[in-house]
Design a protein around this motif. Sequence first.
Motif, PDB file in Angstrom:
ATOM      1  N   ILE A   1       5.048 -10.277  -1.796  1.00 47.51           N
ATOM      2  CA  ILE A   1       5.921  -9.223  -1.284  1.00 47.51           C
ATOM      3  C   ILE A   1       5.083  -8.197  -0.530  1.00 47.51           C
ATOM      4  O   ILE A   1       4.064  -7.719  -1.035  1.00 47.51           O
ATOM      5  CB  ILE A   1       6.704  -8.557  -2.439  1.00 47.51           C
ATOM      6  CG1 ILE A   1       7.580  -9.598  -3.152  1.00 47.51           C
ATOM      7  CG2 ILE A   1       7.568  -7.413  -1.914  1.00 47.51           C
ATOM      8  CD1 ILE A   1       8.300  -9.044  -4.370  1.00 47.51           C
TER       9      ILE A   1
ATOM     10  N   LYS B   1       7.300  -4.715  -4.649  1.00 43.47           N
ATOM     11  CA  LYS B   1       6.491  -5.255  -5.734  1.00 43.47           C
ATOM     12  C   LYS B   1       6.807  -4.556  -7.049  1.00 43.47           C
ATOM     13  O   LYS B   1       6.926  -5.200  -8.101  1.00 43.47           O
ATOM     14  CB  LYS B   1       5.002  -5.093  -5.410  1.00 43.47           C
ATOM     15  CG  LYS B   1       4.500  -6.016  -4.311  1.00 43.47           C
ATOM     16  CD  LYS B   1       3.004  -5.812  -4.093  1.00 43.47           C
ATOM     17  CE  LYS B   1       2.487  -6.748  -3.008  1.00 43.47           C
ATOM     18  NZ  LYS B   1       1.025  -6.578  -2.777  1.00 43.47           N
ATOM     19  N   HIS B   2       6.940  -3.224  -6.977  1.00 44.99           N
ATOM     20  CA  HIS B   2       7.234  -2.464  -8.192  1.00 44.99           C
ATOM     21  C   HIS B   2       8.599  -2.828  -8.750  1.00 44.99           C
ATOM     22  O   HIS B   2       8.770  -2.981  -9.977  1.00 44.99           O
ATOM     23  CB  HIS B   2       7.173  -0.965  -7.901  1.00 44.99           C
ATOM     24  CG  HIS B   2       7.462  -0.115  -9.101  1.00 44.99           C
ATOM     25  ND1 HIS B   2       8.737   0.337  -9.398  1.00 44.99           N
ATOM     26  CD2 HIS B   2       6.635   0.363 -10.081  1.00 44.99           C
ATOM     27  CE1 HIS B   2       8.693   1.053 -10.495  1.00 44.99           C
ATOM     28  NE2 HIS B   2       7.434   1.079 -10.931  1.00 44.99           N
TER      29      HIS B   2
ATOM     30  N   ILE C   1       5.400 -12.142  -6.528  1.00 47.19           N
ATOM     31  CA  ILE C   1       5.259 -10.687  -6.404  1.00 47.19           C
ATOM     32  C   ILE C   1       4.114 -10.333  -5.464  1.00 47.19           C
ATOM     33  O   ILE C   1       4.207  -9.400  -4.653  1.00 47.19           O
ATOM     34  CB  ILE C   1       5.048 -10.053  -7.799  1.00 47.19           C
ATOM     35  CG1 ILE C   1       6.321 -10.173  -8.630  1.00 47.19           C
ATOM     36  CG2 ILE C   1       4.644  -8.581  -7.668  1.00 47.19           C
ATOM     37  CD1 ILE C   1       6.196  -9.640 -10.041  1.00 47.19           C
ATOM     38  N   CYS C   2       3.025 -11.089  -5.553  1.00 47.19           N
ATOM     39  CA  CYS C   2       1.885 -10.831  -4.664  1.00 47.19           C
ATOM     40  C   CYS C   2       2.239 -11.099  -3.203  1.00 47.19           C
ATOM     41  O   CYS C   2       1.631 -10.513  -2.292  1.00 47.19           O
ATOM     42  CB  CYS C   2       0.692 -11.701  -5.070  1.00 47.19           C
ATOM     43  SG  CYS C   2      -0.046 -11.246  -6.657  1.00 47.19           S
TER      44      CYS C   2
ATOM     45  N   SER D   1       5.049  -2.131  -1.256  1.00 48.42           N
ATOM     46  CA  SER D   1       4.686  -1.749  -2.620  1.00 48.42           C
ATOM     47  C   SER D   1       5.923  -1.439  -3.455  1.00 48.42           C
ATOM     48  O   SER D   1       5.947  -1.693  -4.665  1.00 48.42           O
ATOM     49  CB  SER D   1       3.759  -0.537  -2.598  1.00 48.42           C
ATOM     50  OG  SER D   1       4.380   0.558  -1.943  1.00 48.42           O
TER      51      SER D   1
END
Length: 340
Positions: A246, A252-253, A243-244, A249
């Motif tokens: 990606i 990621k969400h 996820i980090c 934003s």
Amino acid sequence: MHDCVGLVLSYFCSHINDMELENDTQILGFLLLGFSEGPELQPFLFGLFLSMYLVTILGNLLIFLAVSSDSHLHMPMYFFLANLSFVDICFTSTTIPKMLVNIETQKKVIPYGSCIMQMFFFILFATLDNFLLTVMAYDRFVAICHPLHYMATMSPQLCGLLVLVSWIMSVLHSLLQTLMVLQLSFCTEVEIPHFFCELNQMIQLACSDIFLNNMVMYSAAILLAGVPLAGVLYSYSKIVSSICGISSSQGKHKAFSTCASHLLVVSLFYCTSLGVYLSSAATQSSHSSAVASVMYTMVTPMLNPFIYSLRNKDIKEALNVFFRASIKRPFFNKYLCLQA
């Protein structure tokens, strides 16, 4: 599968009868102290626990029916969720109805055979909960870290195999622990400072040598709880790392939202379970132990459906479709049509 379970139960019941015949000092039952303090609180506790039990059954049953009836939810994540809901129903039904009867009738005695059976099923479904949460963590790991290979990796055959292996290992573990308890002798009528027949409490109350029982119990706890927990932590360490990585934003969400509900359920399960055993080690109060046990036997299964339904758009849509279909064509209308 049903034949295998039937054979295990028949062997199990016959073994209990043999043990009762062979051991003249075998006690007739145990006293479940539970929430015996404060008689004036018994009506309130009965209403509270009955409400929690009904909410747990209804919530998990709705999740199970929604996943089963909606073809859009016939995916690995929801397949495991439906199994988790079914196991949570069985898990709470193993202990709570007996506790409610004891509160209502003020009779704390549970027969020896019933106590053994309750312990068997409690260990079975608690272990299944643990395995299913681990399998769901692996499912989220594949979905986020290897999205292009997700459908190929999480095939229906693999999903079914993972659930089957979880059942087999849980049954074998529960059977082993229960057979070990059957070898113990209890010299007098004993009191269990819980509202159900908990394995550790029963072992500690035995008047025979419990060294082997403790060894088996702690070894199983390390293997069947520690290893799955390590698998969950490893899966989520990889998920967080992915996820980090990606860039957007929004991405990621979206990635985090797919595993947030499961992460919350896992945290709730392990934190409450750990809290129970830490509180048991820190205090000898039966009341404190019983209150702590409520957290993972009642509160966690009750909250699971809310966590998944409130944070999952697919589940909410499936529940809306299910309710609309039930209102438009309820069961008794179908029955009347058939009669006509």
